[in-house]
Each structure stands twice: as structure tokens, then as C-alpha cells.
Design a protein around this motif. Sequence first.
Motif, PDB file in Angstrom:
ATOM      1  N   HIS A 111      51.340  -3.879 -51.056  1.00  0.00           N
ATOM      2  CA  HIS A 111      52.377  -3.341 -51.732  1.00  0.00           C
ATOM      3  C   HIS A 111      52.018  -2.519 -53.026  1.00  0.00           C
ATOM      4  O   HIS A 111      52.653  -1.643 -53.182  1.00  0.00           O
ATOM      5  CB  HIS A 111      53.188  -4.391 -51.991  1.00  0.00           C
ATOM      6  CG  HIS A 111      53.927  -4.827 -50.756  1.00  0.00           C
ATOM      7  ND1 HIS A 111      54.893  -6.088 -50.587  1.00  0.00           N
ATOM      8  CD2 HIS A 111      53.954  -4.621 -49.452  1.00  0.00           C
ATOM      9  CE1 HIS A 111      55.255  -6.276 -49.470  1.00  0.00           C
ATOM     10  NE2 HIS A 111      54.908  -5.308 -48.691  1.00  0.00           N
ATOM     11  N   THR A 112      51.074  -3.120 -53.779  1.00  0.00           N
ATOM     12  CA  THR A 112      51.026  -2.120 -54.996  1.00  0.00           C
ATOM     13  C   THR A 112      50.139  -1.055 -54.782  1.00  0.00           C
ATOM     14  O   THR A 112      50.397   0.148 -55.387  1.00  0.00           O
ATOM     15  CB  THR A 112      49.771  -3.315 -55.803  1.00  0.00           C
ATOM     16  OG1 THR A 112      50.272  -4.546 -55.979  1.00  0.00           O
ATOM     17  CG2 THR A 112      49.444  -2.668 -57.109  1.00  0.00           C
ATOM     18  N   SER A 113      49.327  -0.965 -53.674  1.00  0.00           N
ATOM     19  CA  SER A 113      48.713   0.294 -53.290  1.00  0.00           C
ATOM     20  C   SER A 113      49.727   1.498 -52.745  1.00  0.00           C
ATOM     21  O   SER A 113      49.730   2.613 -53.253  1.00  0.00           O
ATOM     22  CB  SER A 113      47.663   0.214 -52.011  1.00  0.00           C
ATOM     23  OG  SER A 113      46.454  -0.698 -52.679  1.00  0.00           O
ATOM     24  N   VAL A 114      50.617   1.031 -52.082  1.00  0.00           N
ATOM     25  CA  VAL A 114      52.009   1.720 -51.821  1.00  0.00           C
ATOM     26  C   VAL A 114      52.571   2.155 -52.805  1.00  0.00           C
ATOM     27  O   VAL A 114      53.117   3.269 -53.149  1.00  0.00           O
ATOM     28  CB  VAL A 114      52.784   1.115 -50.892  1.00  0.00           C
ATOM     29  CG1 VAL A 114      53.946   2.017 -50.562  1.00  0.00           C
ATOM     30  CG2 VAL A 114      52.161   0.930 -49.225  1.00  0.00           C
ATOM     31  N   GLN A 115      52.945   1.388 -53.872  1.00  0.00           N
ATOM     32  CA  GLN A 115      53.973   1.884 -54.938  1.00  0.00           C
ATOM     33  C   GLN A 115      53.202   2.474 -55.992  1.00  0.00           C
ATOM     34  O   GLN A 115      53.753   3.116 -56.786  1.00  0.00           O
ATOM     35  CB  GLN A 115      54.360   0.516 -55.526  1.00  0.00           C
ATOM     36  CG  GLN A 115      55.375  -0.211 -54.648  1.00  0.00           C
ATOM     37  CD  GLN A 115      55.867  -1.511 -55.025  1.00  0.00           C
ATOM     38  OE1 GLN A 115      55.029  -1.975 -56.083  1.00  0.00           O
ATOM     39  NE2 GLN A 115      56.292  -2.376 -54.232  1.00  0.00           N
ATOM     40  N   THR A 116      51.874   2.523 -55.869  1.00  0.00           N
ATOM     41  CA  THR A 116      51.087   3.255 -57.109  1.00  0.00           C
ATOM     42  C   THR A 116      50.445   4.703 -56.632  1.00  0.00           C
ATOM     43  O   THR A 116      50.031   5.470 -57.373  1.00  0.00           O
ATOM     44  CB  THR A 116      50.178   2.502 -57.676  1.00  0.00           C
ATOM     45  OG1 THR A 116      49.128   1.904 -56.603  1.00  0.00           O
ATOM     46  CG2 THR A 116      50.632   1.154 -58.591  1.00  0.00           C
ATOM     47  N   HIS A 117      50.331   4.834 -55.178  1.00  0.00           N
ATOM     48  CA  HIS A 117      49.891   6.176 -54.542  1.00  0.00           C
ATOM     49  C   HIS A 117      50.767   6.913 -54.002  1.00  0.00           C
ATOM     50  O   HIS A 117      50.539   8.181 -53.753  1.00  0.00           O
ATOM     51  CB  HIS A 117      48.887   5.779 -53.402  1.00  0.00           C
ATOM     52  CG  HIS A 117      47.630   5.339 -54.077  1.00  0.00           C
ATOM     53  ND1 HIS A 117      47.208   3.790 -54.561  1.00  0.00           N
ATOM     54  CD2 HIS A 117      46.319   6.081 -54.170  1.00  0.00           C
ATOM     55  CE1 HIS A 117      45.998   3.875 -54.962  1.00  0.00           C
ATOM     56  NE2 HIS A 117      45.483   5.058 -54.812  1.00  0.00           N
ATOM     57  N   VAL A 118      52.047   6.474 -53.922  1.00  0.00           N
ATOM     58  CA  VAL A 118      53.132   7.292 -53.299  1.00  0.00           C
ATOM     59  C   VAL A 118      53.901   7.847 -54.260  1.00  0.00           C
ATOM     60  O   VAL A 118      54.325   7.057 -55.248  1.00  0.00           O
ATOM     61  CB  VAL A 118      53.867   6.700 -52.074  1.00  0.00           C
ATOM     62  CG1 VAL A 118      54.836   7.138 -51.507  1.00  0.00           C
ATOM     63  CG2 VAL A 118      52.902   6.131 -50.881  1.00  0.00           C
ATOM     64  N   PRO A 119      54.285   9.100 -54.348  1.00  0.00           N
ATOM     65  CA  PRO A 119      55.501   9.471 -55.393  1.00  0.00           C
ATOM     66  C   PRO A 119      56.716   8.841 -55.378  1.00  0.00           C
ATOM     67  O   PRO A 119      57.144   8.294 -54.215  1.00  0.00           O
ATOM     68  CB  PRO A 119      55.482  11.044 -54.865  1.00  0.00           C
ATOM     69  CG  PRO A 119      54.234  11.450 -54.397  1.00  0.00           C
ATOM     70  CD  PRO A 119      53.901  10.031 -53.454  1.00  0.00           C
ATOM     71  N   GLN A 120      57.276   8.835 -56.607  1.00  0.00           N
ATOM     72  CA  GLN A 120      58.437   7.777 -56.700  1.00  0.00           C
ATOM     73  C   GLN A 120      59.679   8.407 -55.772  1.00  0.00           C
ATOM     74  O   GLN A 120      60.379   7.652 -55.181  1.00  0.00           O
ATOM     75  CB  GLN A 120      59.087   7.654 -58.078  1.00  0.00           C
ATOM     76  CG  GLN A 120      60.156   6.979 -58.520  1.00  0.00           C
ATOM     77  CD  GLN A 120      59.671   5.236 -58.409  1.00  0.00           C
ATOM     78  OE1 GLN A 120      58.811   5.219 -59.165  1.00  0.00           O
ATOM     79  NE2 GLN A 120      60.526   4.705 -57.528  1.00  0.00           N
ATOM     80  N   GLU A 121      59.575   9.570 -55.523  1.00  0.00           N
ATOM     81  CA  GLU A 121      60.985  10.430 -55.122  1.00  0.00           C
ATOM     82  C   GLU A 121      60.841  10.143 -53.447  1.00  0.00           C
ATOM     83  O   GLU A 121      61.883  10.328 -52.738  1.00  0.00           O
ATOM     84  CB  GLU A 121      61.192  11.870 -55.340  1.00  0.00           C
ATOM     85  CG  GLU A 121      60.047  12.646 -54.749  1.00  0.00           C
ATOM     86  CD  GLU A 121      58.784  12.663 -55.774  1.00  0.00           C
ATOM     87  OE1 GLU A 121      57.978  13.639 -55.840  1.00  0.00           O
ATOM     88  OE2 GLU A 121      58.687  11.975 -56.542  1.00  0.00           O
ATOM     89  N   VAL A 122      59.676   9.706 -53.095  1.00  0.00           N
ATOM     90  CA  VAL A 122      59.746   9.396 -51.519  1.00  0.00           C
ATOM     91  C   VAL A 122      59.464   8.336 -51.023  1.00  0.00           C
ATOM     92  O   VAL A 122      58.931   7.750 -50.188  1.00  0.00           O
ATOM     93  CB  VAL A 122      58.816  10.341 -50.935  1.00  0.00           C
ATOM     94  CG1 VAL A 122      59.288  11.954 -50.807  1.00  0.00           C
ATOM     95  CG2 VAL A 122      57.441  10.418 -51.343  1.00  0.00           C
ATOM     96  N   LEU A 123      59.135   7.105 -52.217  1.00  0.00           N
ATOM     97  CA  LEU A 123      58.666   5.808 -52.053  1.00  0.00           C
ATOM     98  C   LEU A 123      59.690   4.887 -51.026  1.00  0.00           C
ATOM     99  O   LEU A 123      59.099   4.150 -50.173  1.00  0.00           O
ATOM    100  CB  LEU A 123      58.667   5.144 -53.567  1.00  0.00           C
ATOM    101  CG  LEU A 123      58.055   3.842 -53.479  1.00  0.00           C
ATOM    102  CD1 LEU A 123      56.508   3.672 -52.574  1.00  0.00           C
ATOM    103  CD2 LEU A 123      57.720   3.448 -54.919  1.00  0.00           C
ATOM    104  N   GLY A 124      61.116   5.227 -51.200  1.00  0.00           N
ATOM    105  CA  GLY A 124      61.784   4.445 -50.539  1.00  0.00           C
ATOM    106  C   GLY A 124      61.558   4.528 -48.925  1.00  0.00           C
ATOM    107  O   GLY A 124      61.434   3.803 -47.934  1.00  0.00           O
TER     108      GLY A 124
END
Length: 416
Positions: free
Chosen positions: A341-354
Motif C-alpha cells: 500500500h505504501t508503494s502504491v501511495q508514494t509512486h502513483v500521482p495523487q490525481e489518479v490514485l483513487g
Amino acid sequence: MAGAETTRDPYAGKSPAAPLWTADFRFFFTARTTSLLGDAMLPVAITAAVLHAGYGASGVGYALAALVAPFAALIIFGGVLSDRFGARLLMVVSDAARLVFQLVLALLFLLGTPALWQILALLALVGAGSAVFQPGVASVTPRVARDVQKANATLRVSESVTLVLGPSLAGLLLAVSSPAAVVALDALTYGVSGVCLLLLRAVPMGPGPERDGAPSFRADLVEGWREFTARTWLWSVIVVFMLWQLAGAGPATTLGNSTLVTDYGSSTFGLVMSAFGAGSVLGGLVAIRLRPRYPLRAGALSMTVWALMPLGVALGLAAPLVAVCYGISGVGGAFWIVMFHTSVQTHVPQEVLGRVHAYDAAGSLVMKPVGQAAAGPLAGVAGTVPLLFVSSAMAVVTCVLLLALPAVRGLTRAER
């Protein structure tokens, strides 16, 4: 590739060692813990209510399926809505809607015996609300905590505690009150969550300026898929875990739990599951302290100990040893979840994270019910013990497959 985040970051310029327990994180933590406690209580409350209404075990099965199926089917659309209209807004709306739906269900149980279709319809609406809510969790976490790994680990500890306490609390409440009252009390947890989310300051209520002139819903859906598939490490993990859910976790859940109840007794089953919850808490605490340079590599290695869970049951070990196996498995599983989960949340841009989180959640879930449903018939042909050995071996196979992928083992940690 999506553009860089343009919404002002309230934690910009602070080091990853900035204090975790800010006012915003306290509100978010309270919202998540309360909501997760309600989620853990709900299956117990619904089971008791449906049985009390006279619909039997089949009715319970339909009710629980009605709660889960819409979540799995709609979470991808929930991810689009979360990015399109703002995660915080969608989460608050979801909490309000689920509060209303569940209070209506409690009222129906209180007034008499509701029709089964009424129960299923209301539970399906609650499940749909959860599908709208869940993608926002991934989007909000990096906004309320600069240290994303520590935040995820702390939330994982909370989730593990609620998974242990929730069913027990529901059982105690059922002993002194009616199923309708427990369903109503559980509904109020959504109200507490919604109020706490309303009090957040670091997260905008709307989508933010980067979503001005947003494209169509279909274009958003396509963009989310493109962002998901553009990251080899991400879709590779999901493909591997689809196999694990099918041949590992599915049989372990169905056959392991059934064997524990039939061969060891319900009280031992409760003890073993509590040990698993305690192990998950420990795994979350380890993840708070341990910060590997290659998080997915470390997480994959931790998954090997999950093999002990079905292995202990397959070998017919004494109950205390089975509990130890489940506890160690809980440590490894929780550590992996935090790293991923940390990898996803720190490597994916905020605007497409959802949207990206919705795709990975849907992929992770899709094979689980298949594995659970197929385990029983397959056990009738091949036997329970051989399938539990296969389940145990799949934990090792999963680790080997993940480590064999350069994009997975080579992913370095990043700070949001």
C-alpha cells in the motif's frame, strides 16, 4: 503519464520524520478505526438478525454475498468517482448513505420480520457505499501524513485490532440486546466516521484544481487503466496475487476454517483467529520501525511465513502450535500489506490514485470468492489435507514469482 500534483501539499517541505499524530491524522485514524470496527461487527450482527428472522443458513449466505458482491463489482467506478469529485466528499457521502440504509434495516428488524429481498437490497446498497468509500482511503492517507509508511502501518495495526475485537463486541452486545439494536449501533459508526472526515483540513472537499475541465467518465476510466498498466511492478503483483487468491488464500480460508471448527472446536477456532489478529498487529508495528530500501522485495520475503497457516492445520498440529502458526502468518501478511500500500501511495500521482487503487483492489479480490467456492468441491475429490499443502506451497511460489520480476524486486522506496 499523469501530470504532477498541483494541489498545495500541507506537508511540503517537512521531512518524513515529521510527527504522525497531527490533528488531521487523528481525525482520519478515528474515522477509519470506527468504520473498520463497524465493518467487523456487521457480519456477526447480520448473521444473527437473518437467523432470528427465520431465513436459515441459506439466507445468511445470500445476505453476506449481497454485502460483498456490489463492493467487488463497483469499486472501479468508485475509484473514478473519487478522483473526479474528490475523495473526501465521496467518503462523507458514502458514510451518510450507509448510515441511512443500515438504520432503515435496523428499523425493519425492530418492527417485525422484513422480507428477504428487503434485507438483500439494503445490504447491497451498503456494499455499494463501501465501493465508493474505499478508493478514497488510498487518496487521503498521503494527504494527512507525510510519513506514508508509518501511517499505513498504524492503520494496519488498528484494522487488525478491530478484526479481533469487532466480532467479540458484536457477540457480547447480542447477548444483552436484540440483533436490530446491534445493527443500529453498527450503523452509527458510519456517522462517527463521516463527522471525523468532515473535520479534516488537509484534504479538499472537492477534486482540486488539477481536475478542472475533467474529461468524460469513460475517459477517466481509461486513464486509470492506463496508469495502472503503465507500472509493471503494480500489475505484476496483482496478477501473481490473483493466482495466490485462487490456489492459496481461497482454500486456506474455506478448508482451514472448516477444519478448525470441525476437528478442534469453535473455541479453538476463536483462539486461533485471535492469534492471527495479534500477529497482524505485530506485523504492523514492525512495519512502523522497519523501512527497507526495496519495500516489495522485503514484503515478498515476509509472505513466505504465511505458508505456516495452512501448513499447521494440514499437519494436524496441537491447537497451541496451530495458533502460533497463524500468529506468525499474521505478521508476514500485515508487513506485506503495508509495504504494498505504501508503494502504491508514494509512486502513483495523487490525481489518479483513487482509480489506480480501485483497479488493484478489484484485481486482488476477483479470484478470492472463486478460490473459496471451488475449495469445497475440490476437497471432496482430492482431499482437504492435500489442498491445504497446495495452499501452503502457494505462499512460497508467490514469493518466488514476485522476486523473479525485476520491476517488483527492484522497486525502491519513495517519499511522497
